[in-house]
Scaffold this motif. Structure first.
Motif, PDB file in Angstrom:
ATOM      1  N   GLU A  63      34.286 -28.234  34.062  1.00  0.00           N
ATOM      2  CA  GLU A  63      33.940 -27.074  34.891  1.00  0.00           C
ATOM      3  C   GLU A  63      34.107 -27.379  36.382  1.00  0.00           C
ATOM      4  N   LYS A  64      33.685 -28.575  36.789  1.00  0.00           N
ATOM      5  CA  LYS A  64      33.782 -28.940  38.202  1.00  0.00           C
ATOM      6  C   LYS A  64      35.241 -29.056  38.638  1.00  0.00           C
ATOM      7  N   LEU A  65      36.075 -29.670  37.793  1.00  0.00           N
ATOM      8  CA  LEU A  65      37.491 -29.781  38.123  1.00  0.00           C
ATOM      9  C   LEU A  65      38.162 -28.407  38.158  1.00  0.00           C
ATOM     10  N   ALA A  66      37.765 -27.530  37.228  1.00  0.00           N
ATOM     11  CA  ALA A  66      38.322 -26.174  37.218  1.00  0.00           C
ATOM     12  C   ALA A  66      37.892 -25.405  38.464  1.00  0.00           C
ATOM     13  N   SER A  67      36.660 -25.636  38.932  1.00  0.00           N
ATOM     14  CA  SER A  67      36.207 -24.943  40.144  1.00  0.00           C
ATOM     15  C   SER A  67      36.959 -25.430  41.380  1.00  0.00           C
ATOM     16  N   GLY A  69      40.112 -26.111  41.214  1.00  0.00           N
ATOM     17  CA  GLY A  69      41.492 -25.673  41.033  1.00  0.00           C
ATOM     18  C   GLY A  69      42.414 -26.722  40.437  1.00  0.00           C
ATOM     19  N   VAL A  70      41.851 -27.671  39.721  1.00  0.00           N
ATOM     20  CA  VAL A  70      42.657 -28.732  39.119  1.00  0.00           C
ATOM     21  C   VAL A  70      42.698 -28.511  37.614  1.00  0.00           C
ATOM     22  N   SER A  71      43.907 -28.446  37.080  1.00  0.00           N
ATOM     23  CA  SER A  71      44.046 -28.216  35.643  1.00  0.00           C
ATOM     24  C   SER A  71      43.941 -29.537  34.881  1.00  0.00           C
ATOM     25  N   PRO A  72      43.524 -29.481  33.619  1.00  0.00           N
ATOM     26  CA  PRO A  72      43.463 -30.706  32.805  1.00  0.00           C
ATOM     27  C   PRO A  72      44.829 -31.374  32.646  1.00  0.00           C
ATOM     28  N   ASP A  73      45.903 -30.597  32.664  1.00  0.00           N
ATOM     29  CA  ASP A  73      47.240 -31.190  32.562  1.00  0.00           C
ATOM     30  C   ASP A  73      47.551 -32.056  33.779  1.00  0.00           C
ATOM     31  N   GLN A  74      47.152 -31.598  34.964  1.00  0.00           N
ATOM     32  CA  GLN A  74      47.364 -32.384  36.180  1.00  0.00           C
ATOM     33  C   GLN A  74      46.595 -33.690  36.119  1.00  0.00           C
ATOM     34  N   VAL A  75      45.379 -33.624  35.606  1.00  0.00           N
ATOM     35  CA  VAL A  75      44.554 -34.820  35.497  1.00  0.00           C
ATOM     36  C   VAL A  75      45.209 -35.814  34.539  1.00  0.00           C
ATOM     37  N   ASP A  76      45.686 -35.333  33.393  1.00  0.00           N
ATOM     38  CA  ASP A  76      46.342 -36.214  32.423  1.00  0.00           C
ATOM     39  C   ASP A  76      47.593 -36.855  33.011  1.00  0.00           C
ATOM     40  N   GLN A  77      48.370 -36.081  33.749  1.00  0.00           N
ATOM     41  CA  GLN A  77      49.577 -36.631  34.360  1.00  0.00           C
ATOM     42  C   GLN A  77      49.231 -37.719  35.369  1.00  0.00           C
ATOM     43  N   ARG A  78      48.187 -37.503  36.119  1.00  0.00           N
ATOM     44  CA  ARG A  78      47.817 -38.491  37.128  1.00  0.00           C
ATOM     45  C   ARG A  78      47.253 -39.754  36.499  1.00  0.00           C
ATOM     46  N   ILE A  79      46.491 -39.595  35.439  1.00  0.00           N
ATOM     47  CA  ILE A  79      45.979 -40.778  34.739  1.00  0.00           C
ATOM     48  C   ILE A  79      47.142 -41.583  34.167  1.00  0.00           C
ATOM     49  N   ASP A  80      48.127 -40.887  33.622  1.00  0.00           N
ATOM     50  CA  ASP A  80      49.290 -41.577  33.056  1.00  0.00           C
ATOM     51  C   ASP A  80      50.118 -42.274  34.130  1.00  0.00           C
ATOM     52  N   SER A  81      50.048 -41.796  35.362  1.00  0.00           N
ATOM     53  CA  SER A  81      50.850 -42.406  36.422  1.00  0.00           C
ATOM     54  C   SER A  81      50.144 -43.562  37.134  1.00  0.00           C
ATOM     55  N   LEU A  82      48.870 -43.805  36.809  1.00  0.00           N
ATOM     56  CA  LEU A  82      48.141 -44.901  37.448  1.00  0.00           C
ATOM     57  C   LEU A  82      48.651 -46.254  36.960  1.00  0.00           C
ATOM     58  N   LEU A 109      35.744 -39.995  41.448  1.00  0.00           N
ATOM     59  CA  LEU A 109      36.909 -40.784  41.069  1.00  0.00           C
ATOM     60  C   LEU A 109      38.173 -39.926  41.111  1.00  0.00           C
ATOM     61  N   PHE A 110      38.116 -38.746  40.546  1.00  0.00           N
ATOM     62  CA  PHE A 110      39.304 -37.898  40.537  1.00  0.00           C
ATOM     63  C   PHE A 110      39.625 -37.330  41.907  1.00  0.00           C
ATOM     64  N   LEU A 111      38.618 -37.095  42.707  1.00  0.00           N
ATOM     65  CA  LEU A 111      38.902 -36.682  44.077  1.00  0.00           C
ATOM     66  C   LEU A 111      39.662 -37.780  44.814  1.00  0.00           C
ATOM     67  N   VAL A 112      39.258 -39.026  44.608  1.00  0.00           N
ATOM     68  CA  VAL A 112      39.958 -40.147  45.235  1.00  0.00           C
ATOM     69  C   VAL A 112      41.393 -40.235  44.717  1.00  0.00           C
ATOM     70  N   ILE A 113      41.563 -40.067  43.412  1.00  0.00           N
ATOM     71  CA  ILE A 113      42.915 -40.092  42.828  1.00  0.00           C
ATOM     72  C   ILE A 113      43.769 -38.984  43.428  1.00  0.00           C
ATOM     73  N   PHE A 114      43.217 -37.791  43.536  1.00  0.00           N
ATOM     74  CA  PHE A 114      43.974 -36.665  44.086  1.00  0.00           C
ATOM     75  C   PHE A 114      44.323 -36.905  45.553  1.00  0.00           C
ATOM     76  N   ILE A 115      43.412 -37.468  46.301  1.00  0.00           N
ATOM     77  CA  ILE A 115      43.686 -37.742  47.711  1.00  0.00           C
ATOM     78  C   ILE A 115      44.788 -38.777  47.847  1.00  0.00           C
ATOM     79  N   ILE A 116      44.730 -39.818  47.024  1.00  0.00           N
ATOM     80  CA  ILE A 116      45.769 -40.861  47.076  1.00  0.00           C
ATOM     81  C   ILE A 116      47.132 -40.289  46.699  1.00  0.00           C
ATOM     82  N   THR A 117      47.181 -39.487  45.652  1.00  0.00           N
ATOM     83  CA  THR A 117      48.476 -38.917  45.253  1.00  0.00           C
ATOM     84  C   THR A 117      48.985 -37.917  46.272  1.00  0.00           C
TER      85      THR A 117
END
Length: 134
Positions: A63-67, A69-82, A109-117
């Motif tokens: 819910e927090k990620l959706a609020s 504006g981050v989709s679960p697909d984007q999160v999966d792609q970023r985890i795979d690219s780490l 953690l995901f905010l940090v990942i998004f900022i880095i990417t």
């Protein structure tokens, strides 16, 4: 010479040339020993990614990620690219976090990942973060 004999001679020359050509072009496979450390590192990388993705299955995190504006697909792609080091670092940070701070820790953690990417020009989620490669 008959037609049959001349065609056999022609075909034999063509096949001989084809055989020589394919034998020169063929790629040889090389086998080497794979070290135990390499196999363990690859398996650990897979386990770390699965563990991180498993933490995202929490409804509060979704819910927090959706609020934001981050989709679960984007999160999966970023985890795979780490890289392996980044995954190990994030997993140790999550393991050391207090028990009640799990959801907040995952979100941070995901905010940090998004900022880095965003800084590496891989994505453009936050408009206030500028690419460092330009």
């Amino acid at each position: 010479m008959t037609f049959m004999q001349s065609s056999k001679r022609y075909l034999s020359v063509v096949f001989a040339a084809l055989f020589m050509l394919t034998s020169l072009i063929s790629v040889q496979a090389q086998a080497a020993m794979v070290g135990t450390n390499e196999v363990i590192a690859q398996q650990q990388l897979t386990v770390d990614r699965a563990e991180l993705k498993g933490m995202l299955q929490d409804e509060a995190v979704q819910e927090k990620l959706a609020s934001m504006g981050v989709s679960p697909d984007q999160v999966d792609q970023r985890i795979d690219s780490l890289t392996a080091d980044e995954l190990a670092y994030f997993n140790t940070q999550l393991d050391e976090a207090p028990a009640g701070a799990g959801v907040v820790g995952v979100i941070v953690l995901f905010l940090v990942i998004f900022i880095i990417t965003d800084m590496l020009c891989a994505t453009d989620i936050f408009s206030f973060i500028h690419c460092i490669n330009r």
